[in-house]
Design a protein around this motif. Structure first.
Motif, PDB file in Angstrom:
ATOM      1  N   ALA A   1       9.104   1.738  -4.976  1.00 31.81           N
ATOM      2  CA  ALA A   1       9.937   3.203  -4.589  1.00 31.81           C
ATOM      3  C   ALA A   1       9.801   3.793  -5.652  1.00 31.81           C
ATOM      4  O   ALA A   1       9.859   5.380  -5.709  1.00 31.81           O
ATOM      5  N   TRP A   2       9.539   3.377  -6.827  1.00 29.86           N
ATOM      6  CA  TRP A   2       9.856   4.550  -8.730  1.00 29.86           C
ATOM      7  C   TRP A   2       8.058   4.863  -8.512  1.00 29.86           C
ATOM      8  O   TRP A   2       8.607   6.250  -8.369  1.00 29.86           O
TER       9      TRP A   2
ATOM     10  N   PHE B   1       8.824   0.648   3.524  1.00 31.61           N
ATOM     11  CA  PHE B   1      10.135   2.107   4.027  1.00 31.61           C
ATOM     12  C   PHE B   1       9.239   3.268   3.778  1.00 31.61           C
ATOM     13  O   PHE B   1       8.220   3.251   2.972  1.00 31.61           O
ATOM     14  N   GLY B   2      10.602   3.685   3.888  1.00 35.21           N
ATOM     15  CA  GLY B   2       9.952   4.713   4.181  1.00 35.21           C
ATOM     16  C   GLY B   2      10.814   6.271   2.810  1.00 35.21           C
ATOM     17  O   GLY B   2      11.738   5.851   2.866  1.00 35.21           O
ATOM     18  N   MET B   3      10.253   7.603   2.323  1.00 36.38           N
ATOM     19  CA  MET B   3      10.829   8.539   1.257  1.00 36.38           C
ATOM     20  C   MET B   3      11.492   9.702   1.719  1.00 36.38           C
ATOM     21  O   MET B   3      10.071  10.121   2.070  1.00 36.38           O
ATOM     22  N   GLU B   4      12.044   9.533   1.272  1.00 37.84           N
ATOM     23  CA  GLU B   4      12.230  11.075   1.998  1.00 37.84           C
ATOM     24  C   GLU B   4      13.375  12.093   0.960  1.00 37.84           C
ATOM     25  O   GLU B   4      14.194  11.710   0.051  1.00 37.84           O
ATOM     26  N   SER B   5      13.253  13.118   0.649  1.00 40.26           N
ATOM     27  CA  SER B   5      14.321  14.336  -0.524  1.00 40.26           C
ATOM     28  C   SER B   5      15.689  14.644   0.578  1.00 40.26           C
ATOM     29  O   SER B   5      15.732  15.031   1.761  1.00 40.26           O
ATOM     30  N   PHE B   6      16.251  15.014  -1.270  1.00 44.17           N
ATOM     31  CA  PHE B   6      17.622  15.709  -0.166  1.00 44.17           C
ATOM     32  C   PHE B   6      18.208  16.766  -0.953  1.00 44.17           C
ATOM     33  O   PHE B   6      17.427  16.186  -2.622  1.00 44.17           O
TER      34      PHE B   6
ATOM     35  N   ALA C   1       6.043   2.581   2.072  1.00 43.00           N
ATOM     36  CA  ALA C   1       5.758   2.199   1.502  1.00 43.00           C
ATOM     37  C   ALA C   1       5.214   0.737   2.590  1.00 43.00           C
ATOM     38  O   ALA C   1       5.752   0.884   3.305  1.00 43.00           O
ATOM     39  N   GLU C   2       3.644   0.572   2.120  1.00 46.35           N
ATOM     40  CA  GLU C   2       3.375  -0.252   3.749  1.00 46.35           C
ATOM     41  C   GLU C   2       3.390  -1.923   3.082  1.00 46.35           C
ATOM     42  O   GLU C   2       2.536  -2.025   2.399  1.00 46.35           O
ATOM     43  N   ALA C   3       4.250  -2.713   3.442  1.00 43.67           N
ATOM     44  CA  ALA C   3       4.049  -3.727   2.864  1.00 43.67           C
ATOM     45  C   ALA C   3       3.370  -4.641   3.776  1.00 43.67           C
ATOM     46  O   ALA C   3       2.313  -4.698   4.567  1.00 43.67           O
ATOM     47  N   THR C   4       2.533  -5.431   2.743  1.00 45.54           N
ATOM     48  CA  THR C   4       1.429  -6.083   3.350  1.00 45.54           C
ATOM     49  C   THR C   4       0.814  -7.506   2.260  1.00 45.54           C
ATOM     50  O   THR C   4       0.024  -8.301   2.292  1.00 45.54           O
ATOM     51  N   SER C   5       1.369  -8.708   2.654  1.00 46.59           N
ATOM     52  CA  SER C   5       2.503 -10.067   2.647  1.00 46.59           C
ATOM     53  C   SER C   5       3.582 -10.305   3.034  1.00 46.59           C
ATOM     54  O   SER C   5       4.683  -9.255   2.764  1.00 46.59           O
ATOM     55  N   ARG C   6       3.600 -11.247   3.138  1.00 44.31           N
ATOM     56  CA  ARG C   6       5.181 -12.006   3.508  1.00 44.31           C
ATOM     57  C   ARG C   6       5.905 -12.034   2.894  1.00 44.31           C
ATOM     58  O   ARG C   6       6.917 -12.202   2.492  1.00 44.31           O
TER      59      ARG C   6
ATOM     60  N   ASP D   1       0.857  -0.577  -0.150  1.00 47.96           N
ATOM     61  CA  ASP D   1       0.267  -0.451   0.100  1.00 47.96           C
ATOM     62  C   ASP D   1       1.285   1.370   0.148  1.00 47.96           C
ATOM     63  O   ASP D   1       2.003   1.897   1.324  1.00 47.96           O
ATOM     64  N   LEU D   2       1.375   1.877  -1.171  1.00 45.24           N
ATOM     65  CA  LEU D   2       2.012   3.039  -1.341  1.00 45.24           C
ATOM     66  C   LEU D   2       0.758   4.254  -0.573  1.00 45.24           C
ATOM     67  O   LEU D   2      -0.550   3.644  -0.842  1.00 45.24           O
ATOM     68  N   THR D   3       1.097   4.891   0.588  1.00 45.49           N
ATOM     69  CA  THR D   3       0.725   6.027   1.314  1.00 45.49           C
ATOM     70  C   THR D   3       1.040   7.529   0.968  1.00 45.49           C
ATOM     71  O   THR D   3       2.432   7.325   1.325  1.00 45.49           O
ATOM     72  N   HIS D   4      -0.101   8.054   1.554  1.00 49.85           N
ATOM     73  CA  HIS D   4       0.736   9.594   1.026  1.00 49.85           C
ATOM     74  C   HIS D   4      -0.081  10.383   2.825  1.00 49.85           C
ATOM     75  O   HIS D   4      -1.241  10.812   2.374  1.00 49.85           O
TER      76      HIS D   4
END
Length: 227
Positions: free
Chosen positions: A202-203, A115-120, A104-109, A88-91
């Protein structure tokens, strides 16, 4: 001890195919689907939203990997499709004070990890942004806590390439291109299905972030074709 994440498909067992190595491939976005560059092949992923219309008002986008099985039925090959909900991609809204603006929330084994994303700022004296992707887990207060780096997307110096994607060790994984009509990810590294699922997630997160910022709607629609 930290509890493992809960999954909607908690009884799911690991499949041998999840450990296979996928060769390099070119992926492209067409509406709600991610395809390979093989014009005869069915789509590899399906999203709940059309990528070209994602905006700052959207909150959750479901990402499914499409697995295909060919079986013989009365001497005739039959293809069956199984959609595996992997992320589940989440904002989240700013009112929730999220750790990550996009994650992104993992929804399956079968999913590699959440993982989370940050800009720099990618380069000194430049406004160009890069993106870091960190593994993430829920802390005691159920908020996401960033951990080690998973991927990095850096603006490319080559005008034909938008971003270059690297793994945590600095190895090149893929190059992202966008000619205004076709958004592509040229995956140059061999990897397993779970790693590719995470890279694709992630893309799409990175593209969503940029779409929300620039309000660039209606691109890469379902009519897009592989060249």
């Amino acid at each position: 001890m930290e509890k493992p994440p809960s999954y909607g498909d908690s009884n799911e067992l690991e499949q041998p195919g999840d450990d296979r190595a996928l060769p390099p491939a070119t992926l492209y976005v067409a509406g709600r689907f991610v395809h390979s560059d093989d014009p005869q092949a069915p789509p590899l992923y399906e999203l709940s939203h059309s990528v070209g219309f994602l905006s700052d008002n959207d909150r959750v986008v479901r990402l499914e990997r499409l697995d295909y099985t060919v079986r013989q039925y009365q001497g005739t090959p039959q293809v069956s499709t199984r959609a595996r909900h992997v992320y589940d991609l989440t904002h989240p809204t700013l009112a929730t004070s999220p750790t990550f603006a996009y994650h992104a929330e993992a929804t399956s084994r079968r999913s590699l990890c959440s993982f989370g994303m940050e800009s720099f700022r990618a380069r000194t004296l430049s406004s160009a942004k890069g993106y870091r992707v960190h593994r993430a887990a829920r802390g005691p207060d159920h908020r996401l806590v960033g951990r080690e780096e998973l991927f990095t997307a850096v603006p490319a110096r080559d005008e034909a390439v938008v971003f270059e994607w690297y793994d945590a060790r600095g190895g090149l994984l893929a190059r992202e291109t966008d000619n205004g009509e076709l958004l592509s990810l040229l995956v140059s590294a061999e990897m397993g299905p779970r790693e590719r699922d995470a890279l694709v997630a992630a893309w799409i997160l990175r593209v969503w972030w940029e779409m929300a910022r620039d309000k660039g709607l209606g691109r890469w629609d379902d009519g897009a074709e592989c060249p």
